[in-house]
Design a protein around this motif. Structure first.
Motif, PDB file in Angstrom:
ATOM      1  N   SER A 162       1.025  -1.026  -0.014  1.00  0.00           N
ATOM      2  CA  SER A 162       0.401   0.508   0.382  1.00  0.00           C
ATOM      3  C   SER A 162       0.504   1.029  -0.294  1.00  0.00           C
ATOM      4  CB  SER A 162      -1.010   0.015   1.166  1.00  0.00           C
ATOM      5  OG  SER A 162      -1.759   1.662   0.982  1.00  0.00           O
ATOM      6  N   SER A 216      -0.608   2.578  -3.682  1.00  0.00           N
ATOM      7  CA  SER A 216      -1.992   3.993  -4.450  1.00  0.00           C
ATOM      8  C   SER A 216      -1.480   4.093  -5.545  1.00  0.00           C
ATOM      9  CB  SER A 216      -2.318   4.387  -3.661  1.00  0.00           C
ATOM     10  OG  SER A 216      -3.077   5.354  -3.800  1.00  0.00           O
ATOM     11  N   CYS A 241     -11.366   5.156  -6.598  1.00  0.00           N
ATOM     12  CA  CYS A 241      -9.991   6.167  -5.930  1.00  0.00           C
ATOM     13  C   CYS A 241     -11.096   7.608  -5.569  1.00  0.00           C
ATOM     14  CB  CYS A 241      -9.165   6.693  -6.681  1.00  0.00           C
ATOM     15  SG  CYS A 241      -8.040   5.050  -6.873  1.00  0.00           S
ATOM     16  N   CYS A 263      -8.048   5.608  -2.865  1.00  0.00           N
ATOM     17  CA  CYS A 263      -6.549   5.683  -2.699  1.00  0.00           C
ATOM     18  C   CYS A 263      -6.711   7.452  -3.676  1.00  0.00           C
ATOM     19  CB  CYS A 263      -6.234   4.588  -4.419  1.00  0.00           C
ATOM     20  SG  CYS A 263      -7.232   4.050  -5.258  1.00  0.00           S
ATOM     21  N   ARG A 303      -7.249   1.204  -7.491  1.00  0.00           N
ATOM     22  CA  ARG A 303      -5.577   0.132  -7.623  1.00  0.00           C
ATOM     23  C   ARG A 303      -5.383  -0.831  -8.775  1.00  0.00           C
ATOM     24  NH1 ARG A 303      -7.024   0.490  -1.933  1.00  0.00           N
ATOM     25  NH2 ARG A 303      -5.651   2.001  -0.866  1.00  0.00           N
ATOM     26  N   HIS A 341      -8.035  -5.320  -1.024  1.00  0.00           N
ATOM     27  CA  HIS A 341      -6.103  -4.439  -0.586  1.00  0.00           C
ATOM     28  C   HIS A 341      -6.169  -5.085   1.288  1.00  0.00           C
ATOM     29  CE1 HIS A 341      -3.439  -1.441  -0.823  1.00  0.00           C
ATOM     30  NE2 HIS A 341      -4.160  -0.469   0.378  1.00  0.00           N
TER      31      HIS A 341
END
Length: 233
Positions: free
Chosen positions: A26, A62, A171, A176, A189, A218
């Motif tokens: 991440s 990200s 996102c 993200c 992502r 994630h």
């Protein structure tokens, strides 16, 4: 420089060490991709200090750092989910309306602003510029020279990527970074990661970037317990 020092310290304190693996997930992977691009560690696949094999594994970053001004074409960043088999075939300089006020390639989105005297003290690009210029040829610190050095060095490194098959949250809902410059990379992502894999294949013609998918969203536990990671590490 801190991570460079850690790699040096590990080799100095573990003389029987046979290889080094550096990994992050991440935000840690986001940092790792930038380090992989700017550091001289890992050039030709080995450490600077002892010449040990060095592998870099980035899990579900990200955002990534592009090595040229080109970005995925608009058709490569749809709002819909393309899944694990998503590919992008076309890359170009973003045109007016997509160029984020002409800042789309500024570091940390790309290599813009990392050449000599490109920014002022106290700015993130100044610090990154200072770090980068210590490790590249002193003869050409122009924008073109910096890009060539970073690109050529990346091509010799063992950099690998892991992506969550279900890391699909858009996102724009806070999953993200959704700044204009980052949205050019993709809308989730997974899409961003797969676009970057397509980009690396496009940028380094004839090469195949190393990447794998794990069956989670994630989730760092899913990444680090996956067959792909345990095989690589």
């Amino acid at each position: 420089e801190v991570l460079d020092s850690v790699v040096d310290w590990v080799q100095a304190n573990y003389p029987r060490l046979k290889r080094v693996v550096v990994t992050g997930f991440s935000a840690g992977a986001q940092f790792l991709v930038r380090w992989a691009a700017l550091s001289s560690e890992g050039a030709n696949g080995v450490t600077r200090r002892g010449g040990l094999p060095l592998r870099i594994i980035a899990g579900s970053p990200s955002t990534v750092l592009y090595l040229s001004e080109e970005r995925p074409d608009a058709a490569c960043v749809p709002d819909k989910d393309g899944g694990r088999n998503w590919k992008c075939s076309n890359f170009s300089n973003p045109m007016d309306g997509r160029n984020c006020g002409k800042n789309w390639n500024r570091y940390p989105n790309g290599l813009g602003g990392l050449h000599q005297a490109a920014s002022s003290p106290g700015h993130i690009r100044y610090t990154a510029n200072e770090y980068l210029l210590k490790s590249i040829s002193p003869y050409d610190h122009s924008a073109a020279g910096v890009r060539k050095e970073v690109r050529d060095r990346w091509a010799t490194k063992d950099v690998r990527f892991l992506f969550g098959e279900w890391d699909l949250w858009h996102c724009d809902i806070g999953a993200c970074a959704n700044d204009c410059e980052f949205m050019l990379q993709g809308t989730s992502r997974l899409q961003r990661g797969l676009n970057f894999m397509s980009y690396l294949k496009w940028e380094f013609r004839g090469s195949q970037p190393l990447w794998g998918v794990f069956h989670h969203g994630h989730n760092y536990k899913g990444a680090y317990s996956s067959h792909v990671f345990t095989t690589w590490a």
